[in-house]
Design an enzyme around this catalytic site. Structure first.
Site, PDB file in Angstrom:
ATOM      1  N   ASP A  78       0.831  -1.207   0.000  1.00 40.23           N
ATOM      2  CA  ASP A  78       0.000   0.000   0.000  1.00 40.23           C
ATOM      3  C   ASP A  78       0.864   1.255   0.000  1.00 40.23           C
ATOM      4  O   ASP A  78       1.956   1.259   0.577  1.00 40.23           O
ATOM      5  CB  ASP A  78      -0.909  -0.033   1.249  1.00 40.23           C
ATOM      6  N   ASN A 110     -10.185  -2.602  -6.750  1.00 37.57           N
ATOM      7  CA  ASN A 110      -9.351  -1.720  -7.589  1.00 37.57           C
ATOM      8  C   ASN A 110      -9.944  -1.466  -8.981  1.00 37.57           C
ATOM      9  O   ASN A 110      -9.575  -0.499  -9.650  1.00 37.57           O
ATOM     10  CB  ASN A 110      -7.927  -2.278  -7.755  1.00 37.57           C
TER      11      ASN A 110
HETATM   12  C1  FPP Z   1      -1.468   0.272  -3.538  1.00 41.44           C
HETATM   13  O1  FPP Z   1      -1.080   1.610  -3.685  1.00 41.44           O
HETATM   14  C2  FPP Z   1      -0.960  -0.565  -4.600  1.00 41.44           C
HETATM   15  C3  FPP Z   1      -1.724  -1.095  -5.619  1.00 41.44           C
HETATM   16  C4  FPP Z   1      -3.150  -0.838  -5.785  1.00 41.44           C
HETATM   17  C5  FPP Z   1      -1.174  -1.976  -6.639  1.00 41.44           C
HETATM   18  C6  FPP Z   1       0.098  -2.655  -6.332  1.00 41.44           C
HETATM   19  C7  FPP Z   1       0.904  -2.671  -7.550  1.00 41.44           C
HETATM   20  C8  FPP Z   1       2.255  -2.634  -7.621  1.00 41.44           C
HETATM   21  C9  FPP Z   1       3.114  -2.688  -6.447  1.00 41.44           C
HETATM   22  C10 FPP Z   1       2.963  -2.500  -8.899  1.00 41.44           C
HETATM   23  C11 FPP Z   1       2.847  -3.609  -9.850  1.00 41.44           C
HETATM   24  C12 FPP Z   1       2.705  -4.964  -9.267  1.00 41.44           C
HETATM   25  C13 FPP Z   1       3.440  -6.015  -9.631  1.00 41.44           C
HETATM   26  C14 FPP Z   1       3.176  -7.365  -9.085  1.00 41.44           C
HETATM   27  C15 FPP Z   1       4.543  -5.848 -10.574  1.00 41.44           C
HETATM   28  P1  FPP Z   1      -2.200   2.703  -3.813  1.00 41.44           P
HETATM   29  O2  FPP Z   1      -2.317   3.065  -5.236  1.00 41.44           O
HETATM   30  O3  FPP Z   1      -3.464   2.238  -3.178  1.00 41.44           O
HETATM   31  O4  FPP Z   1      -1.562   3.864  -2.980  1.00 41.44           O
HETATM   32  P2  FPP Z   1      -2.325   4.979  -2.159  1.00 41.44           P
HETATM   33  O5  FPP Z   1      -3.127   4.289  -1.099  1.00 41.44           O
HETATM   34  O6  FPP Z   1      -1.219   5.796  -1.611  1.00 41.44           O
HETATM   35  O7  FPP Z   1      -3.182   5.736  -3.145  1.00 41.44           O
END
Ligand code: FPP
Length: 240
Positions: free
Chosen positions: A20, A68
């Site tokens: 996250d 998501n």
């Molecule tokens: C949460 O950050 C993360 C995600 C929704 C996606 C996770 C994806 C990756 C780490 C990159 C690609 C994955 C792989 C397996 C290569 P957020 O967008 O919810 O952050 P925020 O809460 O700060 O908005």
């Protein structure tokens, strides 16, 4: 289940991670959210290496939740192409690292190209033994539990099982994680204290570690620290 007899600090056999904070990491730097996801993909690479080095057998990453899908279309598309690139680039590494790839979630909702890529890599890495990387994609814990209940109900109605046959083991065998040991350690980054519909059944006995850092800042050393914290907790448990 934890054992009271462990004498040596144990390495968690299965680590599950809620990655996250990519968006906030980017915002802090005045960058587009996609840059946060890109940097997050680098953390994935490092954390995988760290897990292999420590002898972790299973690493499950919450890469895309069923919720998501409600993000803006541009962000969903960007995440999918980041995932495609990651899989494409990783395919060879997984051979070198002897890592098996599995995916859980409602994979039929993924773009055709992504699904085909996953299927191809899963088949190609099926015999690898150093570690299993489980990507949770379009994944929701409640949806998984509902689907398991539906499959048992279907069998009961067809007379294949009776209601009294249903116990924890039979239920777990209908989850997508059938055959995978439950996580020993659940890590969540960015300081949020929520489970967010991740592996609801499977984390019943997991140690939970919340790390303040945003996911793109979570690297090899942070994974080692989380493992040490897990070992400290287990040592205390063993001393009781
Ligand atoms: C949460 O950050 C993360 C995600 C929704 C996606 C996770 C994806 C990756 C780490 C990159 C690609 C994955 C792989 C397996 C290569 P957020 O967008 O919810 O952050 P925020 O809460 O700060 O908005």
């Amino acid at each position: 289940m934890p054992t009271a007899t462990a004498e040596l600090p144990e390495i968690p056999r299965h680590i599950a991670i809620i990655m996250d904070g990519n968006g906030r990491w980017a915002k802090e730097r005045g960058l587009p959210r996609l840059e946060g996801h890109r940097a997050g993909a680098e953390s994935v690479r490092e954390v995988m290496e760290a897990c292999i080095e420590r002898g972790v057998e299973y690493l499950t990453l919450y890469a895309f939740s069923s919720e998501n899908w409600s993000r803006p279309v541009t962000e969903v598309k960007a995440l999918m192409s980041l995932l495609d690139r990651f899989l494409d680039e990783k395919a060879k590494d997984l051979d070198r690292q002897n890592v098996r790839l599995l995916a859980i979630g409602q994979l039929d909702r993924l773009p055709e190209k992504t699904r085909a890529l996953i299927e191809r890599i899963q088949a190609r890495t099926a015999h690898h033994t150093a570690m299993t990387l489980v990507l949770a994609l379009s994944y929701g814990g409640r949806e998984e539990i509902v689907s398991a209940a539906r499959s048992l109900a279907t069998d009961a109605v067809a007379g294949k099982i009776s209601a009294s046959d249903i116990d924890g083991d039979l239920f777990a065998s209908r989850l997508q994680t059938a055959g995978i040991p439950d996580p020993d350690l659940l890590v969540r980054t960015s300081g949020e204290m929520r489970i967010s519909n991740f592996l609801l059944w499977q984390i019943s006995y997991a140690e939970i570690i919340i790390v303040k850092k945003f996911w793109p800042d979570f690297r090899q050393g942070d994974l080692f620290e989380a493992v040490q914290e897990y070992q400290r907790r287990h040592r205390r448990f063993g001393a009781l």
